[in-house]
Scaffold this active site. Sequence first.
Site, PDB file in Angstrom:
ATOM      1  N   GLU A   1      30.014 -15.857  85.529  1.00 17.81           N
ATOM      2  CA  GLU A   1      29.157 -14.816  86.010  1.00 17.81           C
ATOM      3  C   GLU A   1      29.509 -13.530  86.861  1.00 17.81           C
ATOM      4  O   GLU A   1      29.727 -13.523  87.845  1.00 17.81           O
ATOM      5  CB  GLU A   1      28.178 -15.633  86.662  1.00 17.81           C
ATOM      6  CG  GLU A   1      28.312 -16.440  87.847  1.00 17.81           C
ATOM      7  CD  GLU A   1      27.352 -17.021  88.806  1.00 17.81           C
ATOM      8  OE1 GLU A   1      26.244 -16.217  88.769  1.00 17.81           O
ATOM      9  OE2 GLU A   1      27.540 -18.058  88.822  1.00 17.81           O
TER      10      GLU A   1
ATOM     11  N   ASP B   1      18.177 -14.808  87.177  1.00 14.30           N
ATOM     12  CA  ASP B   1      19.034 -15.914  86.894  1.00 14.30           C
ATOM     13  C   ASP B   1      18.342 -17.222  86.841  1.00 14.30           C
ATOM     14  O   ASP B   1      17.478 -17.790  87.688  1.00 14.30           O
ATOM     15  CB  ASP B   1      20.048 -16.087  87.996  1.00 14.30           C
ATOM     16  CG  ASP B   1      21.213 -16.776  87.810  1.00 14.30           C
ATOM     17  OD1 ASP B   1      21.110 -17.936  87.186  1.00 14.30           O
ATOM     18  OD2 ASP B   1      22.407 -16.413  88.244  1.00 14.30           O
TER      19      ASP B   1
ATOM     20  N   ASP C   1      23.242 -22.579  82.970  1.00 17.69           N
ATOM     21  CA  ASP C   1      22.972 -21.587  84.136  1.00 17.69           C
ATOM     22  C   ASP C   1      23.392 -20.387  83.257  1.00 17.69           C
ATOM     23  O   ASP C   1      24.226 -20.143  82.923  1.00 17.69           O
ATOM     24  CB  ASP C   1      24.111 -22.114  85.102  1.00 17.69           C
ATOM     25  CG  ASP C   1      23.822 -20.982  86.291  1.00 17.69           C
ATOM     26  OD1 ASP C   1      22.893 -20.335  86.365  1.00 17.69           O
ATOM     27  OD2 ASP C   1      24.740 -21.145  87.315  1.00 17.69           O
TER      28      ASP C   1
ATOM     29  N   GLU D   1      25.667 -13.673  82.783  1.00 19.79           N
ATOM     30  CA  GLU D   1      26.087 -15.445  82.883  1.00 19.79           C
ATOM     31  C   GLU D   1      25.881 -16.085  81.857  1.00 19.79           C
ATOM     32  O   GLU D   1      24.886 -16.131  80.950  1.00 19.79           O
ATOM     33  CB  GLU D   1      25.541 -16.006  84.118  1.00 19.79           C
ATOM     34  CG  GLU D   1      25.973 -17.209  84.501  1.00 19.79           C
ATOM     35  CD  GLU D   1      25.573 -17.939  85.787  1.00 19.79           C
ATOM     36  OE1 GLU D   1      24.162 -17.574  86.113  1.00 19.79           O
ATOM     37  OE2 GLU D   1      26.153 -18.858  86.320  1.00 19.79           O
TER      38      GLU D   1
ATOM     39  N   HIS E   1      27.850 -26.402  91.820  1.00 20.25           N
ATOM     40  CA  HIS E   1      29.042 -25.801  92.111  1.00 20.25           C
ATOM     41  C   HIS E   1      29.782 -26.965  92.259  1.00 20.25           C
ATOM     42  O   HIS E   1      29.654 -27.778  93.239  1.00 20.25           O
ATOM     43  CB  HIS E   1      29.008 -24.864  93.493  1.00 20.25           C
ATOM     44  CG  HIS E   1      28.301 -23.823  93.143  1.00 20.25           C
ATOM     45  ND1 HIS E   1      29.104 -22.467  93.025  1.00 20.25           N
ATOM     46  CD2 HIS E   1      27.058 -23.431  93.195  1.00 20.25           C
ATOM     47  CE1 HIS E   1      28.346 -21.530  92.687  1.00 20.25           C
ATOM     48  NE2 HIS E   1      27.211 -22.040  92.865  1.00 20.25           N
TER      49      HIS E   1
ATOM     50  N   HIS F   1      31.635 -21.006  88.274  1.00 18.87           N
ATOM     51  CA  HIS F   1      31.876 -22.121  88.938  1.00 18.87           C
ATOM     52  C   HIS F   1      32.067 -23.283  87.945  1.00 18.87           C
ATOM     53  O   HIS F   1      31.263 -23.095  87.012  1.00 18.87           O
ATOM     54  CB  HIS F   1      30.795 -22.404  90.105  1.00 18.87           C
ATOM     55  CG  HIS F   1      29.391 -22.221  89.435  1.00 18.87           C
ATOM     56  ND1 HIS F   1      28.538 -23.098  88.632  1.00 18.87           N
ATOM     57  CD2 HIS F   1      28.654 -20.842  89.298  1.00 18.87           C
ATOM     58  CE1 HIS F   1      27.352 -22.566  88.489  1.00 18.87           C
ATOM     59  NE2 HIS F   1      27.449 -21.100  88.507  1.00 18.87           N
TER      60      HIS F   1
HETATM   61 MN    MN Z   1      23.011 -18.276  87.607  1.00 19.96          MN
HETATM   62 MN    MN Z   2      26.042 -19.605  88.274  1.00 18.58          MN
END
Ligand code: MN
Ligand code: MN
Length: 298
Positions: free
Chosen positions: A186, A82, A93, A281, A161, A153
Site C-alpha cells: 500500500e 480503504d 485488504d 492497495e 499485521h 504488511h
Molecule cells: Mn487497507
Molecule cells: Mn493494509
Amino acid sequence: MQIEDYIKAGKIVAEVRENVRKKNWVGVTLEEICEEVEGEILKRGAKRAFPVNTSVNEVAAHYTAEPNDEKIVSDTDLVKIDLGAQVNGYIADTAVTVCYDSQYDNLVQAAEDALKNAVSMIKIGVKSSDVGRTIEKTVKQLGFKPIMNLSGHSLAQYTIHAGKSIPNIWSIGSFSFKGDQAYACEPFVTTDEGSGVVQEGKIKNIFALGSRKRTKNEEADRLQEYIWTNFNMLPFALRWLLKDWEEKQARELLEILMKKKVVHAYPILIERNGQRVAQAEHTFIPTENGATVTTILG
Ligand code: MN
Ligand code: MN
C-alpha cells in the site's frame, strides 16, 4: 493457509472497490460511505475485516465514521477509501483514492503507478527492500514523495499485521517473499511540499481487542465477549456496537476496556506538513512466477 478463502474475500472487495471508484461521493456523509461500503461486503457473503476507512485530504489513514458522522465529502476533497473483507478470518485488504480536485489527479495516479510497479515485480524470493525501492523511485520520478513511515504488511488468519512490513521506500531490514503467505502492498504518496511522514492525531475511532481478561465490570465483560465473538482480534468501530448498546454506554464500556488494556485504539495518522495524501492497495500471494493478486478482478 486457505487460498480459496483469500480468493473469495479478494473477489468481493475488488468488486466493491471498483464500484466505490466509479461512484460520485460528493455531498455524501462519511457515515453513509462507511455503511454503504460495509453493507456491500456483507451482502456478497463475506464479513468485514475492519471498519471502512474514509481518510480525507491530509489524514492518511485510520479514520472511520463516528455514529451519525456528518462530515460531507466536498467537491474539492480527496478521500482514501480503504476496505477489507474476511472469509473464515482470511483477509483481503484494498484501497482506492477518490479525488474531486483535478489538481491532485496526478498524486492519485502516482500511488496507483507505484502499486502497479511494486506488484508486478513480486514473486517468491523477491526482497521487500527492492519493492520499497521501486515504490520510492516511481513516486519520486513523478515529482511526489512516498510516506516513509507507513507500510504494507503480511496477513494471517484474523491478523491484519502479521509481522512483516513492506516499506514504501528503500530501507534496511529486508525479508524475502514467501509463497505460503498473503501480503498487502500500500503505497501512500504526498506532494513535494509534504514531509513524507505521518504523525498521530488526537482522534481515535478504530478499536481492537488486545488481550482477553476479566475486568470486574459485568457489562464491560459482556461487551468484551461480544467483540471476541463477532470481530475476533480484528479492528471494529463504535458504529458496530450500537445494535446492542446505547452509544453513551458503549463509549463508557470501551473506556473501561481501554483502561484495563483489553481494547486498544488506533489514532488517525496525519501528514506532518498538512499536505494531501493518496493511497492505493492490493492483497496478493506470491508464486514462483509472479503473484496471485486476490484483489484484482478477472
Ligand atoms: Mn487497507
Ligand atoms: Mn493494509
